[in-house]
Write a protein that holds these residues in place. Sequence first.
Motif, mmCIF file in Angstrom:
data_model
loop_
_atom_site.group_PDB
_atom_site.id
_atom_site.type_symbol
_atom_site.label_atom_id
_atom_site.label_comp_id
_atom_site.label_asym_id
_atom_site.label_seq_id
_atom_site.Cartn_x
_atom_site.Cartn_y
_atom_site.Cartn_z
ATOM 1 N N TRP A 1 0.828 -1.198 0.000
ATOM 2 C CA TRP A 1 0.000 0.000 0.000
ATOM 3 C C TRP A 1 0.869 1.258 0.000
ATOM 4 O O TRP A 1 0.589 2.224 -0.720
ATOM 5 C CB TRP A 1 -0.924 -0.003 1.218
ATOM 6 C CG TRP A 1 -1.911 1.118 1.210
ATOM 7 C CD1 TRP A 1 -1.827 2.307 1.878
ATOM 8 C CD2 TRP A 1 -3.137 1.177 0.472
ATOM 9 N NE1 TRP A 1 -2.916 3.101 1.618
ATOM 10 C CE2 TRP A 1 -3.736 2.424 0.746
ATOM 11 C CE3 TRP A 1 -3.776 0.293 -0.394
ATOM 12 C CZ2 TRP A 1 -4.956 2.809 0.188
ATOM 13 C CZ3 TRP A 1 -4.995 0.674 -0.945
ATOM 14 C CH2 TRP A 1 -5.568 1.921 -0.647
ATOM 15 N N TYR B 1 -13.007 -2.207 3.694
ATOM 16 C CA TYR B 1 -12.274 -1.354 2.763
ATOM 17 C C TYR B 1 -12.901 0.025 2.635
ATOM 18 O O TYR B 1 -12.186 1.035 2.543
ATOM 19 C CB TYR B 1 -12.182 -2.021 1.397
ATOM 20 C CG TYR B 1 -11.317 -1.254 0.434
ATOM 21 C CD1 TYR B 1 -9.944 -1.126 0.646
ATOM 22 C CD2 TYR B 1 -11.866 -0.631 -0.690
ATOM 23 C CE1 TYR B 1 -9.143 -0.408 -0.223
ATOM 24 C CE2 TYR B 1 -11.066 0.080 -1.571
ATOM 25 C CZ TYR B 1 -9.708 0.190 -1.331
ATOM 26 O OH TYR B 1 -8.924 0.908 -2.192
ATOM 27 N N ILE C 1 -9.252 -2.192 -6.315
ATOM 28 C CA ILE C 1 -8.623 -2.861 -5.171
ATOM 29 C C ILE C 1 -8.492 -4.358 -5.400
ATOM 30 O O ILE C 1 -7.472 -4.957 -5.067
ATOM 31 C CB ILE C 1 -9.384 -2.555 -3.849
ATOM 32 C CG1 ILE C 1 -8.656 -3.196 -2.673
ATOM 33 C CG2 ILE C 1 -10.825 -2.990 -3.920
ATOM 34 C CD1 ILE C 1 -7.219 -2.737 -2.473
ATOM 35 N N PHE D 1 -7.273 5.002 -5.319
ATOM 36 C CA PHE D 1 -8.574 4.410 -5.033
ATOM 37 C C PHE D 1 -9.389 4.054 -6.269
ATOM 38 O O PHE D 1 -10.228 3.151 -6.206
ATOM 39 C CB PHE D 1 -9.390 5.345 -4.138
ATOM 40 C CG PHE D 1 -8.764 5.642 -2.803
ATOM 41 C CD1 PHE D 1 -8.334 4.618 -1.978
ATOM 42 C CD2 PHE D 1 -8.583 6.945 -2.382
ATOM 43 C CE1 PHE D 1 -7.751 4.887 -0.748
ATOM 44 C CE2 PHE D 1 -8.003 7.231 -1.156
ATOM 45 C CZ PHE D 1 -7.576 6.190 -0.332
ATOM 46 N N ILE E 1 -10.597 -7.562 3.016
ATOM 47 C CA ILE E 1 -9.436 -7.908 2.198
ATOM 48 C C ILE E 1 -8.913 -9.285 2.581
ATOM 49 O O ILE E 1 -8.432 -10.036 1.719
ATOM 50 C CB ILE E 1 -8.353 -6.815 2.317
ATOM 51 C CG1 ILE E 1 -8.868 -5.540 1.651
ATOM 52 C CG2 ILE E 1 -7.043 -7.264 1.671
ATOM 53 C CD1 ILE E 1 -7.894 -4.394 1.629
ATOM 54 N N THR F 1 -13.735 1.906 -8.036
ATOM 55 C CA THR F 1 -13.187 1.614 -6.713
ATOM 56 C C THR F 1 -13.046 0.124 -6.469
ATOM 57 O O THR F 1 -11.994 -0.362 -6.010
ATOM 58 C CB THR F 1 -14.080 2.243 -5.632
ATOM 59 O OG1 THR F 1 -14.197 3.651 -5.888
ATOM 60 C CG2 THR F 1 -13.521 2.011 -4.249
ATOM 61 N N ARG G 1 -5.524 -4.916 -7.602
ATOM 62 C CA ARG G 1 -4.240 -4.752 -6.899
ATOM 63 C C ARG G 1 -3.904 -5.997 -6.078
ATOM 64 O O ARG G 1 -2.762 -6.484 -6.095
ATOM 65 C CB ARG G 1 -4.296 -3.525 -5.984
ATOM 66 C CG ARG G 1 -4.368 -2.202 -6.726
ATOM 67 C CD ARG G 1 -4.124 -1.031 -5.775
ATOM 68 N NE ARG G 1 -4.449 0.248 -6.382
ATOM 69 C CZ ARG G 1 -3.664 0.903 -7.230
ATOM 70 N NH1 ARG G 1 -2.500 0.372 -7.580
ATOM 71 N NH2 ARG G 1 -4.033 2.069 -7.726
#
Length: 829
Positions: free
Chosen positions: A237, A275, A571, A341, A618, A567, A574
């Motif tokens: 991050w 999140y 995530i 984001f 997550i 959004t 990633r």
Amino acid sequence: MRRATSRRGLVAILVVISVLTGLRQGAAWQEERPAREVSFARDIRPILTTRCLSCHNGTRTSGGLRLDLRQSAVRDSILIPGKARESRLYQRIAATDEEVMPPTGERLTEEQIGLIRDWIDQGAEWPDELAGESAGAGHWAWRPVVKPEVPRLSTAGVGHPIDAFLAERLSRAGLKMSPEADRRTLIRRLSFDLTGLPPTPERVARFITDPDPRAYEKLVEELLASPRYGERWARHWLDVVHYGDTHGYDKDKPRPNAWPYRDYVIESFNQDKPYARFVEEQLAGDVLYPGTRDGYRALGFIAAGPWDFIGHAELPESKIDGKIARHLDRDDMVANTMGTFTSVTVHCAQCHNHKFDPIPQTDYYALQSVFAALDRTDLKFIPGDAAQTRRLAELEGRQRVLADQKRGLEREAAKRAGDSVRLLDERIAARPREAPDLAELRREREALVRAAMSEEKRRELDRLATELAAISRELAGLPPPEVVYAGTVWHGSGANFVGTGAKGGRPRPIHVLARGQVTAPGRPIEPGALGMLDFQPARFALSPDAPEGERRLALARWITHRDNPLTWRSIVNRVWQYHFGAGIVATPNDFGHNGAKPTHPELLDWLAAGFRDGGGSIKSLHRLIVTSAAYRQSSNGIQGRGVDDGNALLWRQNRRKLEAEALRDAILTASGRLDLRMGGPGWQDFVIERPEHSPHYEYGLADPEDETTWRRSIYRFIVRSQTQPWMTALDCADPSMRVDRRNESISPLQALTLLNNGLMLSQARHFAARLERERPGDLSGQVDRALALTLGRSPSPEERAAFVAFAERHGLPNLARAIFNLNEFAFVD
């Protein structure tokens, strides 16, 4: 006769004008010239983006014309495919009177007008994947996230939904997944992926021999519950948000209070914070959760990037260079927020409308307006008490203002007092702090200064001193505050750097800047987000007197809105990347037209919808990914060569190199010297020279035997201007850049670094000492233990013999150095 001649002259002039007009119109309307093949992406889209969309978009439709949606343009006869002369778009750009478009600036060139004419006559093709239309149509990333059905396959053993998506795509290419990796490989892979550390030899042995059919799932839960998990994923991050412990730019001064944000990220991952809350805290935690510690520490996100000390502290906002510094500061806040984001390159629109994505300048400056009141500074807060935190800020802001006023009065009087005060100042400066007469000299100076004042000024000075004393008493009665370097409303003021808090707290006015020039402000712009997504209005419904934090809260709510497709895709992509070495979208920071298309779009949306609707856990996302057969594949397959050489379809697991931090931590783990203390100020493996002006961070002067530097790499004090040489050689992220995916290289410099760096020499000695302690007098046993600690396996008989012979000839520390340089040690599997 003269009248007739005059009339003939007038007629001639009119004829000439008519001919010229006809020639001009003919140039625009001629049909006989051969039409070229026009590409919307290459030829038309750049014209619409740079010259039309600022006034004719989803939020601004001047003249009732909208050019960001093809269906709207066709419906309103702006475009009549196949009929350029009847299309309103062409009529306006080809006009020669006041109706010409664009109405200001340079008109379109003949070449551009001709391209648009030919494009319309050829059918005005506007392919969805290139159009840049709003949500619900067009580019894949702008479309709503809708959870697709999991493919139904007859293939035996495909029970995991991720595997079903991948297997369906593989089957169309004539491929299938590779076999599962062996347990030793799996535990090493999983341990590094989830904790950034190698498994102990004892844990490897237990896992390999565990007869429980759920042994792997138990290992996953064990690693996710480890405090090491948060440390591992916080590093990923912090790469993306370009966290650093210094300001960067010319002077690159330290930020001694940046680390609380780093600790916030670690703790948030360990807590498996939802999140949406994680995002909202980093943008508006002080507004949403003012009574919590995280509500303030999280604001370190806004200030995570570089900061121009000279441009802010030494140049006033009234000067052009000062304006530029503050514009670039807000640009970094906008780019960091939207890139992190939502994975869009919105900052490309600061000088002109985005050339590839439907992001006009107005949207960009609306985002700047969100951060218009903020500066980067130390934010003091009292955990658990929002009211006291507010009072602390008010008192310290008032204290700074009064202190400035008091110093101003004293400076003015000192000038009037002349040489007597100047000589005293020289004597005071020459005295050491412990000098017994220093207090007396200061009292003498104060008396001289007061004597040089008028009675009115002395009363004013006394009033200021009394009020300052009262503020000091009240501050002393508050609980000791914590401090984080954050993006916040600053209440301080100095010679040049004045925060909006010292000006009544009102945000700075934000204007659309022509070509991004601070000297060319256009119309003012109100806070908002992106108009290309239509799940809610692009401009925030805020009253003019709304508190500053309401702007950040509105943006946080826009980003975490259930219907914001960017959004949730961002995530999950990633997280996927860090487990497979590449994302489903290979450009994690750019989901726009210049970025890569998803290799498995249905899988991406299935993951995004599930993550969004499942509460944003997550850890649950990790659990889902690492329990798939796709993740557990061997990395040794060859069946896809010649069909999918880049392994985009994931017919095997990708072999990945350890990042610099993971490699360093693995070395310290093997030597037995890794310090697992968590949190607090970062450790420093450098000596600072010339700290008073522009610090020089000298890594070569550090002691590799300094035990305070043997903590995990996540806690390293990160310098922007002078990166750590060992880490840089091993592809560590540049903290001045937002790094969505690290380079992965192999070079001679890396081999030399791993052989000869002071850290390697030191830890090789400690590793050898550990082996001698644990297997005294048994060189063969020491070799076995060395490989168990570093590679998680026993040596083959041939390896054992070679390593023993090497150690007998060159010594155990040199054998340790050789093992640290093995490819098997430097790669995940």
